[in-house]
Scaffold this motif. Sequence first.
Motif, PDB file in Angstrom:
ATOM      1  N   MET A 164       0.841  -1.191   0.000  1.00  0.00           N
ATOM      2  CA  MET A 164       0.000   0.000   0.000  1.00  0.00           C
ATOM      3  C   MET A 164       0.878   1.244   0.000  1.00  0.00           C
ATOM      4  O   MET A 164       1.734   1.409   0.868  1.00  0.00           O
ATOM      5  N   ILE A 165       0.698   2.105  -0.974  1.00  0.00           N
ATOM      6  CA  ILE A 165       1.462   3.348  -1.024  1.00  0.00           C
ATOM      7  C   ILE A 165       0.729   4.421  -0.219  1.00  0.00           C
ATOM      8  O   ILE A 165      -0.351   4.878  -0.597  1.00  0.00           O
ATOM      9  N   ARG A 166       1.314   4.781   0.912  1.00  0.00           N
ATOM     10  CA  ARG A 166       0.741   5.831   1.757  1.00  0.00           C
ATOM     11  C   ARG A 166       1.506   7.144   1.620  1.00  0.00           C
ATOM     12  O   ARG A 166       0.925   8.231   1.768  1.00  0.00           O
ATOM     13  N   ASN A 167       2.802   7.050   1.338  1.00  0.00           N
ATOM     14  CA  ASN A 167       3.674   8.233   1.344  1.00  0.00           C
ATOM     15  C   ASN A 167       4.333   8.397  -0.021  1.00  0.00           C
ATOM     16  O   ASN A 167       4.798   7.419  -0.605  1.00  0.00           O
ATOM     17  N   ILE A 168       4.366   9.622  -0.502  1.00  0.00           N
ATOM     18  CA  ILE A 168       5.066   9.908  -1.758  1.00  0.00           C
ATOM     19  C   ILE A 168       6.091  10.993  -1.475  1.00  0.00           C
ATOM     20  O   ILE A 168       5.772  12.059  -0.924  1.00  0.00           O
ATOM     21  N   ILE A 169       7.322  10.703  -1.835  1.00  0.00           N
ATOM     22  CA  ILE A 169       8.470  11.551  -1.490  1.00  0.00           C
ATOM     23  C   ILE A 169       9.063  12.112  -2.769  1.00  0.00           C
ATOM     24  O   ILE A 169       9.387  11.358  -3.692  1.00  0.00           O
ATOM     25  N   PHE A 170       9.223  13.417  -2.803  1.00  0.00           N
ATOM     26  CA  PHE A 170       9.657  14.102  -4.014  1.00  0.00           C
ATOM     27  C   PHE A 170      11.039  14.739  -3.847  1.00  0.00           C
ATOM     28  O   PHE A 170      11.317  15.397  -2.845  1.00  0.00           O
ATOM     29  N   ASP A 171      11.852  14.579  -4.865  1.00  0.00           N
ATOM     30  CA  ASP A 171      13.007  15.448  -5.069  1.00  0.00           C
ATOM     31  C   ASP A 171      12.464  16.821  -5.472  1.00  0.00           C
ATOM     32  O   ASP A 171      11.290  16.958  -5.833  1.00  0.00           O
ATOM     33  N   TYR A 172      13.312  17.853  -5.441  1.00  0.00           N
ATOM     34  CA  TYR A 172      12.839  19.198  -5.760  1.00  0.00           C
ATOM     35  C   TYR A 172      13.254  19.671  -7.154  1.00  0.00           C
ATOM     36  O   TYR A 172      12.425  19.927  -8.009  1.00  0.00           O
ATOM     37  N   GLY A 173      14.570  19.822  -7.372  1.00  0.00           N
ATOM     38  CA  GLY A 173      15.040  20.381  -8.629  1.00  0.00           C
ATOM     39  C   GLY A 173      14.675  19.516  -9.820  1.00  0.00           C
ATOM     40  O   GLY A 173      14.942  18.308  -9.836  1.00  0.00           O
ATOM     41  N   ASN A 174      14.031  20.112 -10.830  1.00  0.00           N
ATOM     42  CA  ASN A 174      13.586  19.434 -12.046  1.00  0.00           C
ATOM     43  C   ASN A 174      12.471  18.422 -11.793  1.00  0.00           C
ATOM     44  O   ASN A 174      12.131  17.638 -12.691  1.00  0.00           O
ATOM     45  N   VAL A 175      11.899  18.431 -10.590  1.00  0.00           N
ATOM     46  CA  VAL A 175      10.746  17.604 -10.274  1.00  0.00           C
ATOM     47  C   VAL A 175       9.592  18.493  -9.800  1.00  0.00           C
ATOM     48  O   VAL A 175       8.537  18.513 -10.419  1.00  0.00           O
ATOM     49  N   LEU A 176       9.794  19.214  -8.711  1.00  0.00           N
ATOM     50  CA  LEU A 176       8.774  20.157  -8.250  1.00  0.00           C
ATOM     51  C   LEU A 176       9.016  21.570  -8.775  1.00  0.00           C
ATOM     52  O   LEU A 176       8.065  22.308  -9.038  1.00  0.00           O
ATOM     53  N   ILE A 177      10.287  21.923  -8.907  1.00  0.00           N
ATOM     54  CA  ILE A 177      10.629  23.284  -9.317  1.00  0.00           C
ATOM     55  C   ILE A 177      11.717  23.265 -10.374  1.00  0.00           C
ATOM     56  O   ILE A 177      12.428  22.265 -10.540  1.00  0.00           O
ATOM     57  N   LYS A 178      11.830  24.376 -11.091  1.00  0.00           N
ATOM     58  CA  LYS A 178      12.884  24.543 -12.090  1.00  0.00           C
ATOM     59  C   LYS A 178      13.666  25.807 -11.764  1.00  0.00           C
ATOM     60  O   LYS A 178      13.093  26.883 -11.597  1.00  0.00           O
ATOM     61  N   THR A 179      14.976  25.664 -11.644  1.00  0.00           N
ATOM     62  CA  THR A 179      15.856  26.821 -11.526  1.00  0.00           C
ATOM     63  C   THR A 179      16.888  26.752 -12.640  1.00  0.00           C
ATOM     64  O   THR A 179      17.243  25.663 -13.098  1.00  0.00           O
ATOM     65  N   ILE A 183       0.904   3.416  -8.423  1.00  0.00           N
ATOM     66  CA  ILE A 183       0.156   3.422  -7.165  1.00  0.00           C
ATOM     67  C   ILE A 183      -0.928   2.345  -7.188  1.00  0.00           C
ATOM     68  O   ILE A 183      -1.122   1.622  -6.213  1.00  0.00           O
ATOM     69  N   GLN A 184      -1.604   2.207  -8.317  1.00  0.00           N
ATOM     70  CA  GLN A 184      -2.680   1.217  -8.435  1.00  0.00           C
ATOM     71  C   GLN A 184      -2.127  -0.192  -8.274  1.00  0.00           C
ATOM     72  O   GLN A 184      -2.695  -1.015  -7.543  1.00  0.00           O
ATOM     73  N   ILE A 185      -1.026  -0.477  -8.939  1.00  0.00           N
ATOM     74  CA  ILE A 185      -0.421  -1.814  -8.865  1.00  0.00           C
ATOM     75  C   ILE A 185       0.021  -2.118  -7.447  1.00  0.00           C
ATOM     76  O   ILE A 185      -0.195  -3.205  -6.911  1.00  0.00           O
ATOM     77  N   ALA A 186       0.635  -1.129  -6.791  1.00  0.00           N
ATOM     78  CA  ALA A 186       1.136  -1.333  -5.431  1.00  0.00           C
ATOM     79  C   ALA A 186       0.003  -1.559  -4.432  1.00  0.00           C
ATOM     80  O   ALA A 186       0.179  -2.250  -3.430  1.00  0.00           O
ATOM     81  N   ASN A 187      -1.145  -0.973  -4.716  1.00  0.00           N
ATOM     82  CA  ASN A 187      -2.260  -1.046  -3.776  1.00  0.00           C
ATOM     83  C   ASN A 187      -3.216  -2.218  -4.033  1.00  0.00           C
ATOM     84  O   ASN A 187      -4.169  -2.409  -3.287  1.00  0.00           O
ATOM     85  N   GLU A 188      -2.960  -2.974  -5.088  1.00  0.00           N
ATOM     86  CA  GLU A 188      -3.827  -4.126  -5.379  1.00  0.00           C
ATOM     87  C   GLU A 188      -3.555  -5.292  -4.415  1.00  0.00           C
ATOM     88  O   GLU A 188      -2.417  -5.482  -3.981  1.00  0.00           O
TER      89      GLU A 188
END
Length: 226
Positions: free
Chosen positions: A1-16, A221-226
Motif C-alpha cells: 500500500m502506497i501511503r507516502n510519496i516523497i519528491f526530489d525538488y530540482g527538475n521535479v517540483l521546481i525549475k531553476t 500506485i494502483q499496482i502497489a495497492n492491489e
Amino acid sequence: MIRNIIFDYGNVLIKTDCRRVYTSVFGSWERADWFRTNILEADWISRLDIGDDYGQCVADLQAKYPEYADAIAMYDSRYLDFVVGEMPGMNRLLMHLEADGHHLFGLSNYSHKIYDIEHKLPIFRHLEGQIISSDVHIIKPSARIFRLLLAKYGLQAEESLFIDDRLANVKAAKALGMRALSFPEIPFSRQQILDGFTLDYSHTTIPPALSSFQRQLAEEIQIANE
C-alpha cells in the motif's frame, strides 16, 4: 500500500536555471551556458548541497577564477532570480495526491537557498515534511539520508514511493525497499527559461513527458495497492 510519496525538488517540483541571470550579465545565452558549465563546477555545487559554508564556497571559487569574481558572487546575492518557477502541472498533481489521502514529503540535495524558494512558491505547502541535504550534511544517493527521512516522520519504506530525476537516487531508494520512479527529462525552450513559468495554473501548458509520467505514477500506485 502506497501511503507516502516523497519528491526530489530540482527538475521535479521546481525549475531553476542560473542562465536566467547570467544571460544578461554576459550578454548572450551561449556565454552564460559556458559559465554555468565551466566555472560553476559540479564539485563546487556539491559542496553547497552538503552544507559547507556558503560564503566560504563562494570565496574559494572566486579565488580560483578571480576574473569572474563578480559573477560568482551573484550565485549568492541573486540566487532567487534563478527560479524559473514550479514545474508545470506538478502543483495540480500534488493537490490530487493529497486529496486521495497520500502523505507528501520532500527529500532534496539543496543548499540553504531552498528556504528562500519555499517562501516564494506555493507548491511546498502540500508537503508534510522534508529533509534537505545541507541541513544534515549528507547527499543522495547515500542510504543514510533516506533513512533519516523515514525515521524522522515514522514512515515505512514499503509504504513509500520516491520520485527523483536522477537514476542513482532512484536505485538507492529501491535498494532500501521503497518503490521509486524516475522523473522524465523535460526540455524547456530558452525563452521559457528566461521568461519564467506562470503560476496561473489554468494557463500553464503541461509538457507531454509530464502527462505521460502522471499516467505512469497512477499505474504504479494502483499496482502497489492491489
